[in-house]
Scaffold this active site. Structure first.
Site, PDB file in Angstrom:
ATOM      1  N   HIS A 180     -42.313  16.072  14.848  1.00 22.70           N
ATOM      2  CA  HIS A 180     -42.928  15.040  14.009  1.00 22.70           C
ATOM      3  C   HIS A 180     -44.394  15.401  13.762  1.00 22.70           C
ATOM      4  CE1 HIS A 180     -43.904  11.485  12.028  1.00 22.70           C
ATOM      5  NE2 HIS A 180     -43.472  10.564  12.878  1.00 22.70           N
ATOM      6  N   LYS A 201     -36.722  16.341  11.692  1.00 19.76           N
ATOM      7  CA  LYS A 201     -37.540  16.247  12.914  1.00 19.76           C
ATOM      8  C   LYS A 201     -36.860  16.865  14.126  1.00 19.76           C
ATOM      9  CE  LYS A 201     -40.596  12.638  11.297  1.00 19.76           C
ATOM     10  NZ  LYS A 201     -40.112  12.378   9.930  1.00 19.76           N
ATOM     11  N   PHE A 244     -46.620   3.800  11.912  1.00 18.61           N
ATOM     12  CA  PHE A 244     -47.139   2.706  12.729  1.00 18.61           C
ATOM     13  C   PHE A 244     -47.976   1.794  11.833  1.00 18.61           C
ATOM     14  CE2 PHE A 244     -47.078   5.443  16.816  1.00 18.61           C
ATOM     15  CZ  PHE A 244     -45.811   4.984  17.116  1.00 18.61           C
ATOM     16  N   GLU A 286     -33.915   2.376  10.504  1.00 20.61           N
ATOM     17  CA  GLU A 286     -33.709   3.144   9.271  1.00 20.61           C
ATOM     18  C   GLU A 286     -32.244   3.093   8.842  1.00 20.61           C
ATOM     19  OE1 GLU A 286     -35.159   7.197   9.232  1.00 20.61           O
ATOM     20  OE2 GLU A 286     -35.079   7.205   7.047  1.00 20.61           O
ATOM     21  N   CYS A 329     -47.630   7.812   9.879  1.00 21.16           N
ATOM     22  CA  CYS A 329     -46.587   8.824   9.665  1.00 21.16           C
ATOM     23  C   CYS A 329     -46.034   8.801   8.247  1.00 21.16           C
ATOM     24  CB  CYS A 329     -45.482   8.635  10.688  1.00 21.16           C
ATOM     25  SG  CYS A 329     -46.128   8.648  12.374  1.00 21.16           S
ATOM     26  N   HIS A 383     -36.595   9.654   7.478  1.00 22.43           N
ATOM     27  CA  HIS A 383     -37.735   9.740   8.400  1.00 22.43           C
ATOM     28  C   HIS A 383     -37.220  10.246   9.744  1.00 22.43           C
ATOM     29  CE1 HIS A 383     -41.723   8.931   9.784  1.00 22.43           C
ATOM     30  NE2 HIS A 383     -41.328   8.057  10.687  1.00 22.43           N
TER      31      HIS A 383
END
Lengths: 409, 87
Positions: free
Chosen positions: A338, A333, A397, A315, A164, A304
């Protein structure tokens, strides 16, 4: 080398998102604060059957028949975004030195749909029916390769895959190519169309997707106390990055400058982020140092912000660790879902538009602040405020992190 | 029911951005700008429409020749040259 020379000029944007085809369409939709999530006919029968889909993306109509027949969806989106970006930059590929033009496009999965389609033929005992283009349509590097083929760019050409964070990583690597003097222009960004039953089922089984299927538009709730995951999305964004001297020489007016890039790896867990956000903080700190800016110089963070419990908390901790007083934060998002490998590039493009417009788009569905987050989340409505520098963060990830810092011009 | 020639023409014009006037019986697929991979892809599309296997059609095959073979339902047995790809 001075800060000015270390920067890359952002001279063009191309954005394909669930909010529409085109950077302006995406920007205008984001300002409404509404989500694009809806039921997805392609996901019928799955526990989570909602997604954010790019509307009316007819490959043949948008990129032309000559290219469309061999382009899978993520490649077509990348190609169209690149064409938009080059046009926005006022560049004419027939006039540029192709050897000085590079392409770096990030993607997380390539074309999973193609593999599944072709594997079905194999499973049915029809190996001779497998398309000879199964590979060239689907492998992750083909978005960058097809852009080069379409626009004639013979410089360095790379695919970046950091899950991502792919789109952000691509922009950072592109900036490095310019800083090293390898290229005058790099078309960089990300593309993804993983709106497919396999990733949808997988992300659901990982516990990453919002299960609020009875309320698709309210499903992804970044930094909200009631968050329960993200909504799968798709799209592409390409930015034209140029050496500032090159942009100046041709009379181009940059939209912004990419002044900092930082990358790190949590090396903590294959899927979960470091709960203290140490890797995220390290990437952001590195990007600030690279930009020769202090935390107090940053007016805004395009986060993010996936709306998963683990990511949002990690975060938030990272932002509190880096910033004595965290600046205004938004997550796209909630509105766009996403888009995995495209997300960072789309968010970078929007960060550039925020700097140009001195406006931060709201975080869709942020209704009930989580007290453990304790950030200044822009919600409900756009916020007009002077912006001179902003960061965009992306985490993937594998614990792979990327942070970008842009300055207004 | 379209003829085999019409099926080939429509597949080529709908997929590869060719003008119908370009697709005449005496022209080869090579003449029309297809490469070996594109030709295999076209064969798979025609196979979906006709049920006839079109493996290994040489690029020098003319539209007319392929139409005749489709009409005979024996393209897979009559044409044997393998396509080539780069890497």
């Amino acid at each position: 080398m001075s800060g000015q020379c270390r920067a890359a000029a952002v001279t063009g944007l191309g954005v394909i998102s669930p909010a529409g085809v085109g950077a302006r369409a995406t920007w205008d939709a984001l300002l409404t604060g509404r989500s694009t999530a809806a039921r997805d006919p392609g996901l019928v029968g799955l526990p989570v059957d909602i997604s954010c889909q790019v509307p009316d993306f007819d490959t043949t109509r948008l990129v032309g028949r000559k290219a469309a027949w061999r382009l899978d969806r993520f490649v077509a989106m990348a190609l169209l975004a690149a064409r938009h970006a080059v046009a926005d930059a006022g560049l004419d590929p027939s006039q540029w030195d192709p050897a000085r033009v590079g392409v770096v496009i990030g993607t997380g999965t390539g074309s999973m749909e193609r593999y599944v389609t072709e594997f079905a033929k194999l499973a049915a005992g029809r190996p001779l029916d497998i398309s000879p283009l199964a590979i060239t349509r689907s492998v992750p590097n083909m978005a960058a390769a097809e852009i080069a083929l379409d626009l004639t760019a013979t410089g360095p050409n790379f695919a970046v895959s950091t899950a991502c964070a792919s789109g952000s990583s691509a922009l950072g690597i592109a900036r490095d190519l310019l800083r090293a003097g390898t290229c005058d222009i790099v078309l960089a960004g990300g593309a993804e169309s993983a709106r497919h039953p396999i990733p949808a089922a997988c992300f659901h089984r990982m516990g990453a997707l919002s299960c609020r299927t009875d309320d698709p538009a309210g499903a992804c709730r970044p930094f909200d106390a009631a968050r329960d995951g993200f909504v799968l999305s798709e799209g592409a964004a390409v930015l034209v990055l140029e050496r500032p001297e090159h942009a100046h020489a041709r009379g181009a007016k940059p939209r912004a400058q990419l002044v900092g890039y930082g990358a790190s790896c949590d090396a903590y867990h294959y899927a979960a982020p470091d709960p203290e956000g140490r890797g995220a903080a390290a990437a952001l700190t590195a990007a600030l140092a690279d930009a020769e800016l202090t935390p107090r110089d940053i007016d805004h963070v395009n986060a993010h912000g996936t709306g998963t419990r683990l990511n949002d908390l990690a975060e938030a901790r990272a932002l509190h660790a880096v910033f004595p007083e965290p600046p205004a934060v938004t997550s796209l998002k909630g509105a766009l879902g996403h888009a995995i490998g495209a997300a960072g590039a789309i968010e970078a493009a929007v960060t550039v538009m925020s700097l140009q417009q001195n406006t931060i788009p709201p975080t869709a569905n942020h209704e009930d602040p989580d007290l453990d987050i304790d950030l200044d989340i822009v919600a409900k409505a756009p916020r007009s405020t002077p912006l001179s520098a902003a960061a965009s963060t992306s985490f993937g990830f594998g614990g792979q992190n990327a942070a970008l810092v842009f300055r207004s011009v | 029911m379209p003829t085999s020639a019409e099926l080939i023409t429509s597949t080529l014009t709908e997929t590869f951005d060719l003008e119908p006037a370009e697709v005449t019986p005496e022209r080869t697929f090579e003449d029309l700008g297809l490469d070996s991979l594109a030709l295999v892809e076209m064969g798979l599309m025609l196979q979906e429409r006709t049920g006839i296997s079109l493996d290994d059609v040489p690029l020098r095959t003319t539209i007319g020749e392929l139409a005749a073979l489709l009409d005979g339902g024996a393209a897979d047995r009559a044409l044997t040259t393998a396509p080539n790809s780069g890497s």
